[in-house]
Design a protein around this motif. Sequence first.
Motif, PDB file in Angstrom:
ATOM      1  N   ALA A 173       0.843  -1.195   0.000  1.00  0.00           N
ATOM      2  CA  ALA A 173       0.000   0.000   0.000  1.00  0.00           C
ATOM      3  C   ALA A 173       0.879   1.246   0.000  1.00  0.00           C
ATOM      4  O   ALA A 173       1.976   1.249   0.577  1.00  0.00           O
ATOM      5  CB  ALA A 173      -0.903   0.003   1.227  1.00  0.00           C
ATOM      6  N   PRO A 174       0.427   2.315  -0.650  1.00  0.00           N
ATOM      7  CA  PRO A 174       1.239   3.538  -0.678  1.00  0.00           C
ATOM      8  C   PRO A 174       1.386   4.154   0.705  1.00  0.00           C
ATOM      9  O   PRO A 174       0.463   4.121   1.524  1.00  0.00           O
ATOM     10  CB  PRO A 174       0.459   4.458  -1.620  1.00  0.00           C
ATOM     11  CG  PRO A 174      -0.945   3.956  -1.591  1.00  0.00           C
ATOM     12  CD  PRO A 174      -0.839   2.476  -1.389  1.00  0.00           C
ATOM     13  N   ARG A 176       0.269   9.906  -0.623  1.00  0.00           N
ATOM     14  CA  ARG A 176      -0.280  10.341  -1.911  1.00  0.00           C
ATOM     15  C   ARG A 176       0.292  11.719  -2.196  1.00  0.00           C
ATOM     16  O   ARG A 176       0.256  12.606  -1.337  1.00  0.00           O
ATOM     17  CB  ARG A 176      -1.805  10.408  -1.862  1.00  0.00           C
ATOM     18  CG  ARG A 176      -2.486   9.066  -1.657  1.00  0.00           C
ATOM     19  CD  ARG A 176      -4.000   9.237  -1.542  1.00  0.00           C
ATOM     20  NE  ARG A 176      -4.590   9.708  -2.784  1.00  0.00           N
ATOM     21  CZ  ARG A 176      -5.149   8.912  -3.698  1.00  0.00           C
ATOM     22  NH1 ARG A 176      -5.188   7.598  -3.506  1.00  0.00           N
ATOM     23  NH2 ARG A 176      -5.675   9.415  -4.798  1.00  0.00           N
ATOM     24  N   HIS A 234       2.010   7.107  -4.125  1.00  0.00           N
ATOM     25  CA  HIS A 234       0.900   7.194  -5.079  1.00  0.00           C
ATOM     26  C   HIS A 234       0.905   8.590  -5.688  1.00  0.00           C
ATOM     27  O   HIS A 234       0.797   9.600  -4.972  1.00  0.00           O
ATOM     28  CB  HIS A 234      -0.425   6.928  -4.363  1.00  0.00           C
ATOM     29  CG  HIS A 234      -1.634   7.040  -5.247  1.00  0.00           C
ATOM     30  ND1 HIS A 234      -2.403   5.947  -5.586  1.00  0.00           N
ATOM     31  CD2 HIS A 234      -2.226   8.105  -5.850  1.00  0.00           C
ATOM     32  CE1 HIS A 234      -3.400   6.336  -6.352  1.00  0.00           C
ATOM     33  NE2 HIS A 234      -3.313   7.649  -6.538  1.00  0.00           N
ATOM     34  N   GLU A 254      -0.971  11.259  -7.762  1.00  0.00           N
ATOM     35  CA  GLU A 254      -2.348  11.548  -8.146  1.00  0.00           C
ATOM     36  C   GLU A 254      -2.455  11.806  -9.652  1.00  0.00           C
ATOM     37  O   GLU A 254      -1.650  12.534 -10.229  1.00  0.00           O
ATOM     38  CB  GLU A 254      -2.872  12.755  -7.353  1.00  0.00           C
ATOM     39  CG  GLU A 254      -2.998  12.467  -5.861  1.00  0.00           C
ATOM     40  CD  GLU A 254      -3.563  13.641  -5.085  1.00  0.00           C
ATOM     41  OE1 GLU A 254      -3.908  14.668  -5.722  1.00  0.00           O
ATOM     42  OE2 GLU A 254      -3.662  13.541  -3.848  1.00  0.00           O
ATOM     43  N   GLU A 286      -2.086   7.143 -14.457  1.00  0.00           N
ATOM     44  CA  GLU A 286      -2.872   6.016 -14.956  1.00  0.00           C
ATOM     45  C   GLU A 286      -1.999   5.153 -15.866  1.00  0.00           C
ATOM     46  O   GLU A 286      -1.016   5.646 -16.441  1.00  0.00           O
ATOM     47  CB  GLU A 286      -4.078   6.519 -15.749  1.00  0.00           C
ATOM     48  CG  GLU A 286      -5.025   7.387 -14.953  1.00  0.00           C
ATOM     49  CD  GLU A 286      -6.108   7.995 -15.833  1.00  0.00           C
ATOM     50  OE1 GLU A 286      -7.298   7.791 -15.525  1.00  0.00           O
ATOM     51  OE2 GLU A 286      -5.756   8.666 -16.823  1.00  0.00           O
ATOM     52  N   GLU A 321      -2.765   2.366 -11.344  1.00  0.00           N
ATOM     53  CA  GLU A 321      -3.228   3.667 -10.883  1.00  0.00           C
ATOM     54  C   GLU A 321      -2.324   4.183  -9.769  1.00  0.00           C
ATOM     55  O   GLU A 321      -2.025   3.477  -8.807  1.00  0.00           O
ATOM     56  CB  GLU A 321      -4.668   3.568 -10.381  1.00  0.00           C
ATOM     57  CG  GLU A 321      -5.255   4.899  -9.957  1.00  0.00           C
ATOM     58  CD  GLU A 321      -6.688   4.777  -9.461  1.00  0.00           C
ATOM     59  OE1 GLU A 321      -7.204   5.768  -8.905  1.00  0.00           O
ATOM     60  OE2 GLU A 321      -7.286   3.690  -9.627  1.00  0.00           O
ATOM     61  N   GLY A 322      -1.851   5.420  -9.937  1.00  0.00           N
ATOM     62  CA  GLY A 322      -0.987   6.023  -8.924  1.00  0.00           C
ATOM     63  C   GLY A 322       0.492   5.755  -9.124  1.00  0.00           C
ATOM     64  O   GLY A 322       1.330   6.304  -8.418  1.00  0.00           O
ATOM     65  N   LEU A 342       2.777   4.133  -8.018  1.00  0.00           N
ATOM     66  CA  LEU A 342       3.352   3.414  -6.871  1.00  0.00           C
ATOM     67  C   LEU A 342       4.856   3.197  -7.046  1.00  0.00           C
ATOM     68  O   LEU A 342       5.344   2.080  -7.127  1.00  0.00           O
ATOM     69  CB  LEU A 342       2.637   2.080  -6.635  1.00  0.00           C
ATOM     70  CG  LEU A 342       1.130   2.163  -6.356  1.00  0.00           C
ATOM     71  CD1 LEU A 342       0.565   0.785  -6.053  1.00  0.00           C
ATOM     72  CD2 LEU A 342       0.841   3.133  -5.219  1.00  0.00           C
ATOM     73  N   SER A 385       8.925   3.655  -5.876  1.00  0.00           N
ATOM     74  CA  SER A 385       9.761   3.670  -4.687  1.00  0.00           C
ATOM     75  C   SER A 385      11.216   3.757  -5.104  1.00  0.00           C
ATOM     76  O   SER A 385      11.568   3.537  -6.267  1.00  0.00           O
ATOM     77  CB  SER A 385       9.521   2.421  -3.824  1.00  0.00           C
ATOM     78  OG  SER A 385       9.836   1.244  -4.541  1.00  0.00           O
TER      79      SER A 385
END
Length: 333
Positions: free
Chosen positions: A21-22, A25, A68, A70, A73, A194-195, A197, A199
């Motif tokens: 999980a992010p 955001r 994430h 914003e 896509e 989406e997002g 993600l 790192s």
Amino acid sequence: METIEYHPRRDQLVYTFGGSAPVLRIKPGTALRLWSEDAFNNALTSVDDVSGEKVDLRFVNPQTGPFHVEGAEPGDTLALHIVDLTPARSYGASATIPFFGGLTSTDRTAFLQDPLPDTTWIYHVDSVRGTVGFQARFGDFEVALPLEPMLGTVGVAPPGGEVRSSLVPERFGGNMDAPDVRAGTTVYLGVNVEGALFSIGDGHYRQGEGEACGTAVEGAMNSTIIVELIKGGAPAWPRLETDAQWMAVGSSRPMEDSWRIGQLEMVRWFGELFGLHQLDAYQLLTQTALAPIANAVDANYSVVVKAAKQLFPEAHAYSGMHADLRQRGAQLI
């Protein structure tokens, strides 16, 4: 420009691309000031520490993130501009690890020989002189080498719900170990989820091309990065841009496939930059490209294919995104 600082706790570090999980955001245009742990998870702090006793292979190459973005896509292009990389500790560690590295038997290339000795080197950072000191373990030789900080890993979540180890480089980026991923470089990655993600991690205080023994001068890193989003135009493989070069990174096995991937991605990029037919781009690339090995030791090998921008002064990638990010980054130093 909004600036966010993030220093993960140990229990917030992740060891995969995808599957997590992010942690935050963020909006495109945000600057991040990040801390990342070294590849050994700070397990090697003395020459008396050896990887077989100290390093837990379940928790290597820890990543800071994922973040994430914003509006990101699948099919978009994530642009990560590295403004600054600064060692976060006064020492870095490197090691020869049994049955790992470019000049030893491995689990895939097996020979009837003993493993190389499990040995650790500690490099001390002189931040005033901008050097890291090499000290021989089997003799009296010493030399001060220039600090050349880089990020071994930068990547996004893979497509299709995949979860990949942070030790692996692939089309999502990951553990490419390319010395060109340093301050002043913009990294372009295709968004798969989406997002995005993304790192980062695996800071290196310096590393030669190929990372021959399998480990660089591994160290915790303070990173300043600007995050931007380009709608559409996702590259199939990671692309890099500096003031002097355009680059594409291919990661696979055998190594010639890594080279082929990087060459093909640069043919595609030449097509975009100059409006060239594929065969014309192929011919032009053949006469202009360089192709150093980034790593010859990871789960996949990585090759960087480079083109000198001075040969093509009228061309600008992504509508001048890199130059714009360089200007914005100057405000943060």
